[in-house]
Design a protein around this motif. Structure first.
Motif, PDB file in Angstrom:
ATOM      1  N   ALA A  35       0.837  -1.207   0.000  1.00  0.00           N
ATOM      2  CA  ALA A  35       0.000   0.000   0.000  1.00  0.00           C
ATOM      3  C   ALA A  35       0.868   1.251   0.000  1.00  0.00           C
ATOM      4  N   ARG A  36       1.916   1.231   0.794  1.00  0.00           N
ATOM      5  CA  ARG A  36       2.808   2.401   0.828  1.00  0.00           C
ATOM      6  C   ARG A  36       3.475   2.617  -0.519  1.00  0.00           C
ATOM      7  N   LYS A  37       3.798   1.541  -1.218  1.00  0.00           N
ATOM      8  CA  LYS A  37       4.407   1.667  -2.552  1.00  0.00           C
ATOM      9  C   LYS A  37       3.392   2.123  -3.591  1.00  0.00           C
ATOM     10  N   ALA A  38       2.108   1.807  -3.371  1.00  0.00           N
ATOM     11  CA  ALA A  38       1.056   2.187  -4.318  1.00  0.00           C
ATOM     12  C   ALA A  38       0.721   3.669  -4.225  1.00  0.00           C
ATOM     13  N   GLY A  39       1.075   4.297  -3.112  1.00  0.00           N
ATOM     14  CA  GLY A  39       0.785   5.724  -2.941  1.00  0.00           C
ATOM     15  C   GLY A  39      -0.701   5.961  -2.805  1.00  0.00           C
ATOM     16  N   ASP A  40      -1.192   7.060  -3.409  1.00  0.00           N
ATOM     17  CA  ASP A  40      -2.599   7.419  -3.238  1.00  0.00           C
ATOM     18  C   ASP A  40      -3.553   6.602  -4.110  1.00  0.00           C
ATOM     19  N   LYS A  41      -3.032   5.653  -4.887  1.00  0.00           N
ATOM     20  CA  LYS A  41      -3.908   4.783  -5.670  1.00  0.00           C
ATOM     21  C   LYS A  41      -4.617   3.784  -4.770  1.00  0.00           C
ATOM     22  N   GLY A  42      -4.006   3.465  -3.649  1.00  0.00           N
ATOM     23  CA  GLY A  42      -4.610   2.527  -2.718  1.00  0.00           C
ATOM     24  C   GLY A  42      -4.361   1.087  -3.108  1.00  0.00           C
ATOM     25  N   LEU A  43      -4.798   0.212  -2.227  1.00  0.00           N
ATOM     26  CA  LEU A  43      -4.594  -1.213  -2.432  1.00  0.00           C
ATOM     27  C   LEU A  43      -5.851  -1.956  -1.998  1.00  0.00           C
ATOM     28  N   LEU A  44      -6.305  -2.885  -2.822  1.00  0.00           N
ATOM     29  CA  LEU A  44      -7.464  -3.713  -2.515  1.00  0.00           C
ATOM     30  C   LEU A  44      -6.973  -5.099  -2.136  1.00  0.00           C
ATOM     31  N   HIS A  45      -7.417  -5.586  -0.970  1.00  0.00           N
ATOM     32  CA  HIS A  45      -7.095  -6.951  -0.549  1.00  0.00           C
ATOM     33  C   HIS A  45      -8.394  -7.711  -0.370  1.00  0.00           C
ATOM     34  N   ILE A  46      -8.510  -8.852  -1.050  1.00  0.00           N
ATOM     35  CA  ILE A  46      -9.689  -9.692  -0.931  1.00  0.00           C
ATOM     36  C   ILE A  46      -9.338 -10.855  -0.023  1.00  0.00           C
ATOM     37  N   ALA A  47      -9.935 -10.858   1.170  1.00  0.00           N
ATOM     38  CA  ALA A  47      -9.668 -11.897   2.165  1.00  0.00           C
ATOM     39  C   ALA A  47     -10.414 -13.175   1.798  1.00  0.00           C
TER      40      ALA A  47
END
Length: 149
Positions: A35-47
């Motif tokens: 997420a930190r590497k993605a910046g403001d694009k964000g990160l989606l995690h599907i559990a």
């Protein structure tokens, strides 16, 4: 050593990355790093399931307390069931969708946690939430006429 360098199955494309085989507990650390590497694009995690969501949210709070996390829970009933969804579930989903529409600080990473069931369920269009939400804090004054009109 970076979590990305640890053994895990990874497939990447220009728009997304699929990672598997990360042990539970380390997945939150990996999500925070990505997420930190993605910046403001964000990160989606599907559990994998509903039970994993709160555990993952807690682990993310431990590994990255500064990282905003939006949890989109699945519905607690199926479409056309004879029962209505739990009001708490409805409120959690509406809050998550509203938070996703909210403006963010440029360059600030965030994470969206959900399940495959929730990711497959339809959501209302963005316009439905754009001006239909209101945040009120305790002690804040509200214009009742404006609220009713």
């Amino acid at each position: 050593m970076s979590v990305l360098a640890e053994p895990a199955t990874a497939r990447a494309s220009a728009r997304h990355r699929t990672i598997g085989g990360v042990p539970q507990g380390q997945d939150a650390r990996l999500i925070a790093e990505l997420a930190r590497k993605a910046g403001d694009k964000g990160l989606l995690h599907i559990a994998s399931d509903d039970a994993r969501l709160p555990a993952l949210e807690g682990a993310l709070a431990f590994f990255a307390p500064d990282l905003p996390v939006v949890v989109l829970p699945p519905w607690d009933c199926l479409p056309y069931d004879r029962v209505s969804p739990n009001p708490e579930t409805v409120a959690e989903r509406v809050e998550a969708l509203t938070r996703l529409l909210a403006a963010r600080e440029p360059g600030r990473p965030f994470v969206v946690l959900t399940t495959i069931g929730a990711a497959m369920q339809r959501v209302p269009p963005r316009d439905a939430f754009a001006e239909a939400s209101l945040s009120i804090a305790p002690g804040q004054r509200v214009d009742l006429e404006g609220l009713q009109g």
